[in-house]
Design a protein around this motif. Structure first.
Motif: not given
Length: 695
Positions: A60-70, A85-93, A95-97
Motif C-alpha cells: 500500500q502507498g508509495e513503496v521502493t521496489v527492485l524491478v527487472e525489465t522484461l 517484474r518485482i524482485l524485492a521490496v524495501e521496507g522499514a525492516a 529489503v526482503f525478496a
C-alpha cells in the motif's frame, strides 16, 4: 492443459490409463496417456500460479521496489512505459525478496533495456494493462508510475551480458530513431518495434504483416547460416556443427529475448542440429511436434500465449501451403503464395477467436512484402555487423516499401467467421482439379465483392468550405470543421487509428489547427494516437477529469511533446474564420460524459453544437444554445434529455454511430427529434455526413 485448469480430476483418469497401458505393454498408448497426464498436471500448476497472482496483495502507498525489465522500454514521446517484474521490496525492516507478478511502469523510463535492474519509487495499483505482453513471465496484475529511479547492480551471466552488448551495438548502428524505415528494420532483425509509431504498428497488424517483426524461423536460419560461414572449418563436421549451432542458438535467444516465436524456432532448429550427428533426418512434422511438446512441458503457460499459438499455427500452415501452387511460374511466386495462403488459413481460427477478424488480402500483401523483408533483413544485418551505414540505409529503404504495402493493405477489409468459412470452402473445392477454375473464380469474385461492399463511404471531391463533417469511424465521434480560409478543427477521433487517418485522407486534411479531446472515453480519443505525430497539429484542447485513464493521460503527454496543450477556458476563441464558443463543462462532474467539452462553432454564418457525450446532469445546468446543426450526444443514446435537444432549435441532427451492443441510437430519442422537425442524419447509414455552409 485446459483440462488441468477446468477439470483437475482428469489427471487421475489419464494416469490410470497410462498405468493400465503399461501393464498391458501397449507402449504407444502408455506414452500418449503419460503425455496427457503431464499436460493436465501442467495445467494444474499453471492454474494455481495464476490464482496466486490474482490474489497477490500489493504493498500500500508509495513503496521502493527492485524491478527487472522484461522488455525494452517504449521509445515514443509521452508514451514511455516498460514491462517489469518485482524482485524485492524495501521496507522499514529492510529489503526482503519478493517474487512479485509482472506489471507496467510508466514515466521517465526512456532507455531502459531488457533485463536491466532498477530501484524504483512508485505506487502500485491493481489491474492489468489493456495491452498484454507475451514476454511476461507471470500474469500482469498491476501498474504504476515512476516517481524516482536509480540503477541497481545487474546480476546477469556472461552469455547474457555479451548478448546485451551485441544488441546495444546493433541498435546503435541501425539507429531506429532516425526514420520509419530504420525503425522497422530493427523490428525485422531484433524484434524491436519501440520506435515504430502506433499507427505503423496498427497498419502492419491490419495488413497481416506483423509476423515479420516477430523474430522466428527465417531469422534463426539467417543467423545460423552466417555463424557457420564465419566459423569456417569449425563447423564442417556434423558434431561440430551441432555444438556450434546449439551454442549459437542459446546466444540468439539471449540476443532477441525469450519471445514465444523465438523459443519455438530455436527449439526446432536445435532438434534438427542434435539429430544430424546420430544419422537421423526427422521430417518437419516430427520436428514441430517434438519441439512444441518439449516447450509446453517446460513452460505450460505458453499454451495460453497468443504469440505462441500464432507461431505454431503459421509454421504448420507454411509447411502445408508451400506445395499448393508448385506448378505456378516463376516457382518462387508459387512457393510464396502457397506459404502465405497456408499460414493465413492456419492462423485464421486463432485470430478470429482472439480478436474477431482477420485481413482479407493478407496473402497478397505477404507475397508482395516477403521478398522485400528478406532483402532488407540481409542488407540491414550485414550493414549492422560490418558497420556499413550504406547497407543499413539500403535495408531501411526496402523496409519503408514494406510500410507502404502495409499502409495500402490496412485500408482493405477485415473479415469475420462467415466470410472466412466461405472462402475456406472455395479452397477445399479447389483441391479437385475438375472444379478448381470455378472455385478460384468464385473466391476471387467474392473477395472483390467484399472489398467493394465494405469499403468506407467516400465523398467525391473535396467539400466546399466552410463545412461540418462527421467522419464515419464506426462507434464513436470524429468531427471536422473546415473553415473558409483553410482552417481545420478536429474534435475527437473515434477508437480506430486506421479509420480516422483514412477519413482525414478522404478530405485531404494534411494538418490540424486545433485538436479537441472532448472527454476521457476511448471511442472518442483512441484513434487520435495516430494523429498526434503523423500530422502537424497547431494546438490541443482536452477535458480535465480526475479519473481519466492511463491511455488518455498518455495521449495528452504525447501531445505535449509536439504542440501546445491546454484546458480551454469558457468563452469565445477564434481559429481563423472559425469562432468557437466553449460552453462547458461549467464545473467538475462525476461522470466523464458530463465532463465533455461542449462547443458552439460558427462558420460560414451557420452554427453547430458539438456536445461530446454530455448527459442529463450537465444538460440540466446549461440552457440549450440555439444552433442550426446539432451533433447528438453519446451516439444518440437515451442518456440525453430530449426536450433539451429539441430546445436547441436545430434543423439538422447528426448522429455519429456505428455497430454496437448498447442499442445506440435510441429510437425514441430519434422519433422525438424528427417530430420536432429535425432532419436526422447518421454515419452508420450514409457514411461521412457532410454539411456545407455559405454555398
Amino acid at each position: 492443459m485446459v483440462a488441468g485448469i477446468r477439470a483437475p480430476w482428469i489427471a487421475v483418469l489419464a494416469f490410470g490409463a497410462a498405468a493400465a497401458a503399461g501393464v498391458l505393454r501397449s507402449w504407444g498408448a502408455a506414452v500418449v496417456a503419460g503425455l496427457a497426464t503431464l499436460g493436465v498436471l501442467g495445467g494444474l500448476f499453471l492454474g494455481a500460479r495464476h490464482q496466486e497472482a490474482a490474489e497477490t496483495v500489493l504493498p500500500q502507498g508509495e513503496v521502493t521496489v527492485l524491478v527487472e525489465t522484461l522488455a525494452d522500454a517504449s521509445g515514443r514521446p509521452g508514451q514511455d512505459r516498460v514491462l517489469v517484474r518485482i524482485l524485492a521490496v524495501e521496507g522499514a525492516a529492510g529489503v526482503f525478496a519478493w517474487d512479485g507478478p509482472a506489471g507496467w511502469l510508466r514515466g521517465d523510463v526512456a532507455g531502459w533495456t531488457r533485463d536491466s535492474r532498477w530501484w524504483v519509487e512508485t505506487t502500485m495499483y491493481p489491474g492489468a494493462d489493456p495491452v498484454l505482453s507475451n514476454r511476461a513471465r507471470s500474469p500482469i496484475v498491476w501498474h504504476g508510475r515512476v516517481v524516482r529511479a536509480r540503477p541497481a547492480p545487474e546480476r546477469v551471466g556472461w552469455v547474457a551480458g555479451q548478448a546485451t552488448r551485441v544488441r546495444s551495438l546493433m541498435i546503435d548502428r541501425l539507429r531506429p530513431d532516425a526514420g520509419r524505415g530504420r525503425a522497422l528494420l530493427a523490428g525485422f532483425l531484433l524484434g524491436d518495434v519501440s520506435n515504430l509509431r502506433p499507427w505503423e504498428e496498427e497498419a502492419m497488424r491490419r495488413a497481416g504483416l506483423s509476423h515479420f517483426v516477430a523474430v522466428s524461423g527465417s531469422n534463426v536460419a539467417l543467423f545460423l547460416g552466417t555463424l557457420f560461414l564465419v566459423a569456417g572449418p569449425l563447423g564442417w563436421s556434423s558434431v561440430r556443427r551441432a555444438v556450434l549451432g546449439l551454442a549459437g542458438l542459446v546466444f540468439f535467444v539471449f540476443l532477441i529475448g525469450p519471445d514465444p516465436s523465438v523459443l519455438r524456432a530455436a527449439t526446432m532448429a536445435g532438434l534438427v542440429l542434435v539429430a544430424r550427428p546420430f544419422g537421423l533426418r526427422p521430417d518437419i512434422w516430427r520436428v514441430i511436434g517434438v519441439g512444441v511438446g518439449l516447450l509446453l512441458l517446460v513452460s505450460p503457460e505458453l499454451a495460453y500465449s497468443l504469440g505462441f499459438q500464432l507461431s505454431v499455427a503459421a509454421t504448420a500452415g507454411v509447411v502445408v501451403g508451400t506445395g499448393w501452387f508448385r506448378n505456378l511460374r516463376p516457382r518462387w511466386l508459387g512457393t510464396s503464395l502457397g506459404a502465405a495462403c497456408g499460414a493465413q488459413l492456419a492462423v485464421a481460427p486463432v485470430l478470429l477467436l482472439a480478436i474477431g477478424h482477420l485481413p482479407l488480402w493478407s496473402p497478397v500483401a505477404n507475397v508482395a512484402a516477403a521478398p522485400l523483408v528478406v532483402a532488407a533483413t540481409g542488407l540491414g544485418g550485414a550493414g549492422a555487423v560490418a558497420n556499413l551505414d550504406g547497407l543499413v540505409e539500403a535495408g531501411a529503404l526496402l523496409a519503408r516499401a514494406v510500410l507502404g504495402i502495409a499502409d495500402l493493405s490496412s485500408t482493405l477489409p477485415q473479415i469475420g467467421w462467415t466470410a472466412t468459412l466461405l472462402l475456406a470452402g472455395c479452397g477445399l473445392v479447389a483441391i479437385s482439379r475438375r472444379f478448381r477454375p470455378v472455385a478460384v473464380l468464385a473466391a476471387s469474385l467474392f473477395a472483390c465483392l467484399l472489398t467493394v461492399s465494405t469499403a468506407p463511404h467516400a465523398v467525391a471531391g473535396a467539400p466546399v468550405r466552410p463545412a461540418f463533417i462527421a467522419l464515419d469511424v464506426g462507434q464513436g465521434d470524429a468531427l471536422l470543421l473546415l473553415g473558409e480560409e483553410g482552417e481545420t478543427v478536429l474534435v475527437d477521433g473515434g477508437s480506430d487509428g486506421a479509420r480516422i487517418r483514412a477519413g482525414l485522407a478522404r478530405f485531404d486534411v494534411r494538418a490540424v489547427d486545433l485538436l479537441v479531446l472532448s472527454h476521457a472515453h476511448h471511442d472518442h480519443y483512441g484513434g487520435l494516437v495516430d494523429v498526434i505525430g503523423s500530422l502537424p497539429v497547431g494546438q490541443v484542447w482536452y477535458a480535465p477529469f480526475p479519473g481519466r485513464t492511463d491511455g488518455y493521460s498518455s495521449l495528452a503527454e504525447a501531445a505535449e511533446q509536439v504542440t501546445r496543450v491546454a484546458v480551454p477556458s469558457l468563452g469565445a476563441h477564434l481559429i481563423g474564420s472559425i469562432r468557437l464558443e466553449v460552453l462547458g463543462p461549467i464545473r467538475r462532474y462525476a461522470s466523464p460524459n458530463d465532463q465533455s467539452i461542449v462547443i458552439r462553432a460558427t462558420l460560414g454564418g451557420e452554427t453547430v453544437l458539438l456536445t461530446g457525450d454530455m448527459e442529463r446532469v450537465s444538460q440540466a445546468e446549461l440552457d440549450p444554445p440555439r444552433v442550426d446543426v446539432l451533433k447528438v450526444p453519446h451516439q444518440g443514446a437515451a442518456t440525453s434529455d430530449p426536450e433539451w435537444l429539441v430546445g436547441t432549435g436545430a434543423s439538422v441532427a447528426v448522429v455519429s454511430v456505428g455497430p454496437n451492443r448498447f442499442g445506440h441510437p435510441s429510437e425514441e430519442l430519434l422519433a422525438t427529434l424528427e417530430k420536432a422537425g429535425m432532419e436526422v442524419r447518421r454515419t452508420d447509414r450514409e457514411g461521412d455526413v457532410v454539411i456545407g455552409f455559405g454555398q
